[in-house]
Structures are given as C-alpha cells and as structure tokens.
Design a protein around this motif. Structure first.
Motif, PDB file in Angstrom:
ATOM      1  N   LEU A 130       0.888  -1.166  -0.014  1.00 23.20           N
ATOM      2  CA  LEU A 130      -0.065  -0.026   0.135  1.00 23.20           C
ATOM      3  C   LEU A 130       0.984   1.316  -0.151  1.00 23.20           C
ATOM      4  CD1 LEU A 130      -2.791  -1.156   2.333  1.00 23.20           C
ATOM      5  CD2 LEU A 130      -2.777  -1.028   0.230  1.00 23.20           C
ATOM      6  N   SER A 131       0.562   2.120  -0.748  1.00 25.70           N
ATOM      7  CA  SER A 131       1.354   3.536  -0.692  1.00 25.70           C
ATOM      8  C   SER A 131       0.858   4.199   0.375  1.00 25.70           C
ATOM      9  CB  SER A 131       1.085   4.265  -2.238  1.00 25.70           C
ATOM     10  OG  SER A 131      -0.493   4.896  -2.186  1.00 25.70           O
ATOM     11  N   PRO A 132       1.748   5.182   0.685  1.00 23.28           N
ATOM     12  CA  PRO A 132       1.575   6.168   1.928  1.00 23.28           C
ATOM     13  C   PRO A 132       0.301   6.956   1.785  1.00 23.28           C
ATOM     14  CG  PRO A 132       3.742   6.386   1.080  1.00 23.28           C
ATOM     15  CD  PRO A 132       3.227   5.428   0.259  1.00 23.28           C
ATOM     16  N   GLU A 133       0.116   7.434   0.294  1.00 19.82           N
ATOM     17  CA  GLU A 133      -1.305   7.852  -0.139  1.00 19.82           C
ATOM     18  C   GLU A 133      -2.330   7.265   0.181  1.00 19.82           C
ATOM     19  OE1 GLU A 133       1.057   7.571  -2.158  1.00 19.82           O
ATOM     20  OE2 GLU A 133       2.174   9.484  -2.004  1.00 19.82           O
ATOM     21  N   THR A 134      -2.490   5.991  -0.114  1.00 21.40           N
ATOM     22  CA  THR A 134      -3.466   4.986   0.167  1.00 21.40           C
ATOM     23  C   THR A 134      -3.672   4.724   1.682  1.00 21.40           C
ATOM     24  OG1 THR A 134      -3.168   3.813  -1.792  1.00 21.40           O
ATOM     25  CG2 THR A 134      -4.321   2.790  -0.236  1.00 21.40           C
ATOM     26  N   ILE A 135      -2.764   4.471   2.409  1.00 19.45           N
ATOM     27  CA  ILE A 135      -2.674   4.503   3.980  1.00 19.45           C
ATOM     28  C   ILE A 135      -3.384   5.777   4.447  1.00 19.45           C
ATOM     29  CG2 ILE A 135      -1.549   4.144   5.997  1.00 19.45           C
ATOM     30  CD1 ILE A 135       0.397   2.478   4.543  1.00 19.45           C
ATOM     31  N   ASP A 136      -3.040   6.983   4.074  1.00 18.11           N
ATOM     32  CA  ASP A 136      -3.447   8.276   4.569  1.00 18.11           C
ATOM     33  C   ASP A 136      -4.994   8.469   4.328  1.00 18.11           C
ATOM     34  OD1 ASP A 136      -1.002   8.942   5.550  1.00 18.11           O
ATOM     35  OD2 ASP A 136      -0.582  10.048   3.898  1.00 18.11           O
ATOM     36  N   PHE A 137      -5.397   7.982   3.052  1.00 19.54           N
ATOM     37  CA  PHE A 137      -6.769   8.012   2.400  1.00 19.54           C
ATOM     38  C   PHE A 137      -7.666   7.196   3.270  1.00 19.54           C
ATOM     39  CE2 PHE A 137     -10.192   6.648  -0.323  1.00 19.54           C
ATOM     40  CZ  PHE A 137     -10.917   7.749  -0.272  1.00 19.54           C
ATOM     41  N   VAL A 138      -7.243   5.831   3.595  1.00  9.87           N
ATOM     42  CA  VAL A 138      -7.918   4.969   4.337  1.00  9.87           C
ATOM     43  C   VAL A 138      -8.102   5.374   5.715  1.00  9.87           C
ATOM     44  CG1 VAL A 138      -8.183   2.675   5.264  1.00  9.87           C
ATOM     45  CG2 VAL A 138      -7.612   3.172   2.996  1.00  9.87           C
ATOM     46  N   SER A 139      -6.865   5.983   6.350  1.00 10.25           N
ATOM     47  CA  SER A 139      -7.072   6.186   7.781  1.00 10.25           C
ATOM     48  C   SER A 139      -7.748   7.639   8.074  1.00 10.25           C
ATOM     49  CB  SER A 139      -5.380   6.395   8.215  1.00 10.25           C
ATOM     50  OG  SER A 139      -4.806   5.430   8.092  1.00 10.25           O
ATOM     51  N   ALA A 156      -2.134  -5.428   5.761  1.00 10.00           N
ATOM     52  CA  ALA A 156      -1.479  -4.986   4.803  1.00 10.00           C
ATOM     53  C   ALA A 156      -0.482  -3.995   5.210  1.00 10.00           C
ATOM     54  CB  ALA A 156      -2.613  -4.516   3.700  1.00 10.00           C
ATOM     55  N   VAL A 157      -0.839  -2.812   6.117  1.00 13.45           N
ATOM     56  CA  VAL A 157       0.035  -2.160   6.634  1.00 13.45           C
ATOM     57  C   VAL A 157       0.969  -2.491   7.568  1.00 13.45           C
ATOM     58  CG1 VAL A 157      -0.089  -0.011   8.069  1.00 13.45           C
ATOM     59  CG2 VAL A 157      -2.002  -0.228   6.308  1.00 13.45           C
ATOM     60  N   ASN A 158       0.677  -3.568   8.261  1.00  9.91           N
ATOM     61  CA  ASN A 158       1.557  -3.887   9.214  1.00  9.91           C
ATOM     62  C   ASN A 158       2.160  -5.523   9.150  1.00  9.91           C
ATOM     63  OD1 ASN A 158       1.344  -1.675  11.420  1.00  9.91           O
ATOM     64  ND2 ASN A 158      -0.850  -2.209  11.297  1.00  9.91           N
ATOM     65  N   LYS A 159       2.282  -5.891   7.699  1.00 10.34           N
ATOM     66  CA  LYS A 159       2.228  -7.107   7.667  1.00 10.34           C
ATOM     67  C   LYS A 159       3.603  -7.653   8.042  1.00 10.34           C
ATOM     68  CE  LYS A 159       4.188  -6.272   2.867  1.00 10.34           C
ATOM     69  NZ  LYS A 159       3.961  -6.712   1.336  1.00 10.34           N
ATOM     70  N   GLN A 160       4.954  -6.897   8.125  1.00 10.49           N
ATOM     71  CA  GLN A 160       6.028  -7.327   8.541  1.00 10.49           C
ATOM     72  C   GLN A 160       6.241  -7.195   9.963  1.00 10.49           C
ATOM     73  OE1 GLN A 160       8.797  -4.468   6.700  1.00 10.49           O
ATOM     74  NE2 GLN A 160       9.117  -5.746   4.910  1.00 10.49           N
ATOM     75  N   SER A 172      -5.887   6.619  12.678  1.00  9.22           N
ATOM     76  CA  SER A 172      -6.289   7.859  12.499  1.00  9.22           C
ATOM     77  C   SER A 172      -6.272   8.857  13.787  1.00  9.22           C
ATOM     78  CB  SER A 172      -8.089   7.717  12.267  1.00  9.22           C
ATOM     79  OG  SER A 172      -8.215   6.886  11.300  1.00  9.22           O
ATOM     80  N   VAL A 173      -6.246   8.564  14.923  1.00 15.93           N
ATOM     81  CA  VAL A 173      -6.138   9.536  16.041  1.00 15.93           C
ATOM     82  C   VAL A 173      -4.925   9.597  16.674  1.00 15.93           C
ATOM     83  CG1 VAL A 173      -6.859  10.093  18.453  1.00 15.93           C
ATOM     84  CG2 VAL A 173      -8.587   9.146  16.742  1.00 15.93           C
ATOM     85  N   LEU A 174      -4.170   8.442  16.805  1.00 12.64           N
ATOM     86  CA  LEU A 174      -2.677   8.739  17.380  1.00 12.64           C
ATOM     87  C   LEU A 174      -1.749   8.440  16.235  1.00 12.64           C
ATOM     88  CD1 LEU A 174      -3.062   5.910  20.136  1.00 12.64           C
ATOM     89  CD2 LEU A 174      -2.926   8.577  20.447  1.00 12.64           C
ATOM     90  N   GLY A 175      -1.946   8.214  15.022  1.00 11.11           N
ATOM     91  CA  GLY A 175      -1.245   8.189  13.668  1.00 11.11           C
ATOM     92  C   GLY A 175       0.019   7.370  13.778  1.00 11.11           C
ATOM     93  N   ARG A 176      -0.284   6.081  14.402  1.00  9.64           N
ATOM     94  CA  ARG A 176       0.925   5.352  14.376  1.00  9.64           C
ATOM     95  C   ARG A 176       0.433   3.717  13.916  1.00  9.64           C
ATOM     96  NH1 ARG A 176       5.430   6.175  17.477  1.00  9.64           N
ATOM     97  NH2 ARG A 176       6.219   4.285  16.656  1.00  9.64           N
ATOM     98  N   ALA A 177       0.415   3.401  12.899  1.00  5.96           N
ATOM     99  CA  ALA A 177       0.003   2.216  12.162  1.00  5.96           C
ATOM    100  C   ALA A 177       0.504   0.946  13.126  1.00  5.96           C
ATOM    101  CB  ALA A 177       0.743   1.952  10.632  1.00  5.96           C
ATOM    102  N   GLU A 178       1.507   0.958  13.631  1.00  2.00           N
ATOM    103  CA  GLU A 178       1.753  -0.071  14.528  1.00  2.00           C
ATOM    104  C   GLU A 178       0.987  -0.439  15.519  1.00  2.00           C
ATOM    105  OE1 GLU A 178       5.682   2.277  14.495  1.00  2.00           O
ATOM    106  OE2 GLU A 178       3.592   2.890  13.935  1.00  2.00           O
ATOM    107  N   LEU A 179       0.197   0.702  16.248  1.00  2.00           N
ATOM    108  CA  LEU A 179      -0.764   0.424  16.927  1.00  2.00           C
ATOM    109  C   LEU A 179      -1.940  -0.462  16.579  1.00  2.00           C
ATOM    110  CD1 LEU A 179      -0.842   3.920  18.850  1.00  2.00           C
ATOM    111  CD2 LEU A 179       0.268   1.889  19.756  1.00  2.00           C
TER     112      LEU A 179
END
Length: 292
Positions: free
Chosen positions: A4-13, A195-199, A258-265
C-alpha cells in the motif's frame, strides 16, 4: 501481500476508517428499541456487571499482561487500546448466532460505548504519559481523544437511536442493509491492518498472538465468573461473557491509525479481531451443546 502506498494509507486512515466506524456505530443505534431500553431499566444487574468489568477490569488485565510479557511500548499501548475500547456490534451478531440474549448484548454494547468515550481516552492518555510511543509534539491530549470518540462513535449511536424511535419501520429496513455491511467493514479493516503492518505482524505474531488469546479468554472468563457469582441466568451469563471478550476492533484501529497516527498500534487489534471471533464461536458452540 499487496503493498500500500503512503497516499492510500493516509486516505483509508483519514476518511474510510472514520466512515466505517460511523457506519458501525449508527447501525448499533438503529438496533436499540424502546423495549430494549425499558427492559434494561427493569433488569439492570447484568448490564451493570458487564459495563463495570468492561470499563474497569479489562484495562487492568491488559496492563498486567503487558507487564508480565515485557512487551515494548508500542505493543503495550496497542494492547491497552483494544482493552480500553467497548464491545462492538460483532458481539451482537455472535450473540444472535449463539441464540443468547441479543437485547441484553445490544444494551451492554451501547452503554459501554457511551461510557468509554470518557474512560477510554483517560486510560490511553495515562498510558501515553508513561510509554515512549508518540512524540510530545504529536501527542493528542485527553480532550482531543475524547472529542474524536464522541464525534465518531457517540453521535452516530444517538442519531441511530433517534431514527429508530422516530421511524421504526424505516430504521428496520436500513438495519437489514447495514448489518452485512458492518461485517464487511470489520473484515476490510482487519485486512487493511494486516496489509499495513504485515512485517510487524509477521515478526511479532508468535509473541503477541498468545497474549491476545489470553486477554480474550480472561475477558470472557471474568464475564462468566462475575455473572454466575451475582446470580445471572445461564443465557445472561453467556451474553456478558461474549460482550467482555469481543471488543470493538474498528474503534481500536481508528484510535491507533487515525487519532494517534501510528500504524503499529493496529497490530494487536488486528490479531485480536481474528482471535475474538474464533474463541467466541467455540465458546458458544460448547454452551449450546452442553449447557443450553
């Protein structure tokens, strides 16, 4: 897995995830009838037990598990976020499938959702003070956390309730359409988080999955023990148990992304979303076969 591109992640989030949470919370409000509310006022014990355990005990259990497992700051906060969230409409669907008390399940979910708008941000805000997760310049304060949850969860629930009361037939029609959509949203959010956190999910799965399972089983066990201790019926006990084991994964992912801005969370909520459904289905099958 798809990159997923950063733009896609930002749009979804920034857009799709909040929209998904609003849709799910609106459908929860549509599920509430005057009869459900009246019934809860006449028989409040089960609701009080479930909501008290949801708000007070689950975050404490999460902190204890994180300490015992020596999780890092990000995974600790991720575990606390899922524990600080209320039950979700998934628990209502599972209760319906298991032929337990659906009206009670809906009332517990709705009331815990309204209360955790205050308690959830408070728990997360305290955790942020002690965990080195979010830089100080980006750390949301308590008011911001509460405002986001109020806007995207409480208001949709209240609007849905108002619609159900003012136009019950139309609300019932809309609810029939939204129920499968809500399930699709949940599955999509889990897939997106994977998909965002697969690794990260892959690297920590063996360490985190047992903790997610323990938190889930502990929540259901607490619900069952407290219910039986306070004399609830078998069907009420099972309902409370499912409510305490099945959390609002959509809300947890929304808070993390969306609120804390950390995909790892979203790591533990992603794993927990799979675990909670599997365990609840097994639990309900056992109850139906041996105790119903």
């Amino acid at each position: 897995m798809l990159e997923l591109s950063p733009e896609t992640i930002d749009f979804v989030s920034g857009y799709l995830l909040p929209f998904g949470l609003v849709t799910i919370m609106f459908s929860l409000g549509l599920s509430l009838s005057i009869l459900d509310i009246t019934r809860s006022l006449v028989f409040p014990k089960a609701i009080l037990i479930a909501v008290s355990a949801q708000v007070l005990l689950l975050p404490i259990i999460a902190v204890a598990l994180a300490w015992a497992a020596q999780l890092g700051p990000v995974l600790t906060l991720s575990l606390i976020v899922i524990a600080a969230c209320p039950g979700g409409i998934t628990s209502n669907a599972l209760t319906f499938y298991g032929r337990a008390d659906v009206a009670l399940s809906i009332m517990i979910t709705a009331l815990s959702t309204l209360i955790t708008v205050v308690t959830g941000p408070l728990v997360i805000s305290v955790a942020l003070q002690y965990l080195d997760v979010v830089p100080d310049t980006h750390m949301p304060d308590l008011a911001s956390l509460t405002g986001n949850l109020f806007l995207f969860s409480t208001i949709p629930v209240l609007v849905g309730m108002g619609f159900r009361i003012s136009a019950p037939k139309k609300a019932a029609t809309v609810l029939v359409l939204l129920r499968p959509a809500a399930l699709g949203i949940l599955l999509s959010i889990i897939a997106f988080s994977m998909a965002v956190n697969k690794q990260l999910v892959t690297s920590v799965f063996l360490d985190v999955a047992p903790i997610a399972i323990i938190l889930n089983l502990a929540g259901m066990a607490v619900g069952l023990v407290l219910s039986r201790r306070f004399g609830l019926s078998s069907i009420q006990s099972v309902t409370v148990s499912v409510e305490l084991g099945v959390q609002n994964v959509t809300m947890a992912t929304f808070l993390g992304l969306s609120v804390l801005g950390r995909a790892e969370l979203a790591t533990i909520p992603t794993i927990y979303g799979v675990v909670m459904v599997a365990n609840a289905l097994i639990f309900l099958k056992v109850w139906q076969k041996f105790f119903q």
